[in-house]
Design an enzyme around this catalytic site. Structure first.
Site, PDB file in Angstrom:
ATOM      1  N   LYS A 178      65.731  34.369  56.873  1.00 23.97           N
ATOM      2  CA  LYS A 178      64.922  33.477  57.319  1.00 23.97           C
ATOM      3  C   LYS A 178      63.409  34.211  57.762  1.00 23.97           C
ATOM      4  CE  LYS A 178      64.208  30.895  61.841  1.00 23.97           C
ATOM      5  NZ  LYS A 178      64.951  30.414  63.131  1.00 23.97           N
ATOM      6  N   GLU A 223      61.315  26.019  75.006  1.00 18.73           N
ATOM      7  CA  GLU A 223      61.916  27.182  74.844  1.00 18.73           C
ATOM      8  C   GLU A 223      61.923  27.890  75.864  1.00 18.73           C
ATOM      9  OE1 GLU A 223      63.723  30.088  71.214  1.00 18.73           O
ATOM     10  OE2 GLU A 223      62.380  28.272  70.588  1.00 18.73           O
ATOM     11  N   GLU A 266      70.091  28.389  60.634  1.00 21.21           N
ATOM     12  CA  GLU A 266      68.781  28.903  61.246  1.00 21.21           C
ATOM     13  C   GLU A 266      69.228  28.769  62.649  1.00 21.21           C
ATOM     14  OE1 GLU A 266      64.428  26.868  62.169  1.00 21.21           O
ATOM     15  OE2 GLU A 266      65.675  26.031  60.801  1.00 21.21           O
ATOM     16  N   GLU A 402      57.284  18.951  59.632  1.00 24.92           N
ATOM     17  CA  GLU A 402      57.735  19.232  60.745  1.00 24.92           C
ATOM     18  C   GLU A 402      56.476  20.118  61.518  1.00 24.92           C
ATOM     19  OE1 GLU A 402      60.590  22.803  62.372  1.00 24.92           O
ATOM     20  OE2 GLU A 402      61.050  21.637  60.788  1.00 24.92           O
TER      21      GLU A 402
END
Length: 416
Positions: A178, A223, A266, A402
């Site tokens: 990733k 986050e 992910e 996105e």
């Protein structure tokens, strides 16, 4: 070698006083004009202004240097603190570079901090800091939206999509699992943007995010990289994103995100990277077996809340340095992802996607990741950032969409 630390002339102010107050009002409304500091969620947290001391540092020992500087600074203070709770007494706000070795991290001790936790409010002043009752200026009322012009940043959309396609090919070739690729968007504004208005709008639109501001970098991050309260540690890991829809379509998109093998993989890499980095510092560490959905105004994320109990004597900045960057903002494995970011992204992230938050003299604090954010520019405009995780099966057009959905979080605040 680390760059020389820069400390403000006001660093000699040594008297710190914290008093309880039950009528501080809305925290973000207290910020005066000029640079302000913020860490606010659902009306609680901290705001600050003025500079009693300042540190800018870069290099391989940047966070260790900052921790040592903060320890020396607080050791010489004369502190009167009526509360003795996380965030009271001396507080250091920090905005850490995505790459602390190459980038510049900024730490500020404000002259005035106003805080609220569990309904309890307080005011902390350093030296001659003027409390809000005596000298605060009210935030301006929202006026007409500024005239905005947008321009591509380092890469135009087509070139960025080509970079995504290259990343997918490298992942398919087995070089890595990733990588997180970001892009920037440049904004010019007339009149100049007012950070206080932006913060208020972000907080109103994203109440479940942490609305932050440190040295011209401001945003609303969903986050939480790491919170330390005593020996208790917690983190909210996000990875895997879906746009919102209307009515039944919104429910379908939510279910599809939960069922998406791509997004779950992910997310798992992001959780595992945090747990693996934090485990040596913990006597107990717990991560949920399944992610939950975090629903925001513009997008949904897969979310996992990780909790632990610290062992040993590591300070919060050492812990932050150990867990950053997680796979949520870099990729996996980290060295390969970081190298590919440098090859394909075409820009200097600066403090975007780096840790941002606060630390008090007891070692308690909270650091999130500087996401859904913008860096104010000297000409009154801003540089916006958005990124997304690229894994096997990622489609460039979908990833571009996105980033546009994530840009929209800040664009709504810009446009009023």
């Amino acid at each position: 070698m680390a760059a020389p630390a820069l400390t403000s002339p006001a660093a000699a102010a040594r008297t710190v006083t914290t008093v309880r107050t039950d009528d501080a009002g809305e925290l973000l409304d207290l910020l005066p004009g000029g640079p302000g500091l913020s860490w606010v969620r659902r009306g609680e947290g901290l705001v600050g202004w003025g500079e009693a001391a300042r540190l800018e540092v870069t290099g391989p020992t940047a966070l260790a240097d900052a921790a040592a500087w903060w320890e020396r600074y607080t050791a010489g203070l004369d502190v009167a603190d009526d509360l003795g709770i996380p965030g009271s007494g001396p507080v250091l706000f920090g905005s850490i570079a995505f790459d602390p070795v190459a980038g510049t991290s900024v730490f500020v001790v404000p002259e005035v901090v106003v805080g609220r936790r569990d309904g309890v409010g307080w005011i902390t002043t350093v030296g001659d800091g003027v409390p809000p009752e005596a000298g605060g200026s009210p935030a301006p009322a929202d006026g007409p939206a500024p005239r905005l012009r947008y321009a591509d940043g380092a890469l135009d959309p087509a070139t960025w999509c080509a970079a995504v396609a290259t990343a997918v090919a490298r992942i398919d070739a087995g070089e890595l699992d990733k990588v997180v690729l970001a892009r920037d968007l440049l904004v010019s504004a007339e009149p100049a943007l007012d950070p206080r208005q932006l913060l208020r709008r972000l907080a109103a639109r994203f109440p479940d995010c942490w609305t932050f501001a440190v040295d011209g970098l401001l945003g609303a991050t969903p986050e939480l990289l790491l919170r330390r309260t005593g020996r208790q540690l917690s983190s909210r890991v996000l990875a895997g994103t879906a746009a919102r829809g209307a009515g039944a379509e919104d429910d379908r998109l939510a279910a599809a995100l939960l069922d998406s093998a791509k997004d779950r993989a992910e997310h798992a890499w992001a959780v595992d990277s945090l747990v693996d980095a934090l485990a040596p510092y913990c006597s107990q560490l717990t991560a949920p077996e399944e992610p939950a959905l975090l629903t925001l105004a513009n997008v949904r994320h897969l979310a996992s809340d990780v909790t632990g109990t610290q062992r040993g004597s590591a300070g919060l900045l050492e812990l932050v340095g150990a867990v950053h960057p997680t796979a949520a903002v870099c990729g996996a494995p980290t060295p390969a992802a970081a190298a590919l970011i440098g090859e394909l992204e075409g820009m200097d992230r600066g403090r975007y996607a780096g840790p941002v938050g606060w630390l008090d003299a007891r070692g308690d604090g909270e650091f999130g990741l500087a996401l859904r954010c913008a860096e104010l520019t000297a000409d009154g405009g801003a540089r916006l950032f958005a990124g997304c995780g690229i894994v096997a099966g990622s489609e460039p057009a979908a990833e571009l969409a996105e980033t546009q959905a994530k840009f929209a979080a800040f664009q709504d605040a810009l446009e009023g």
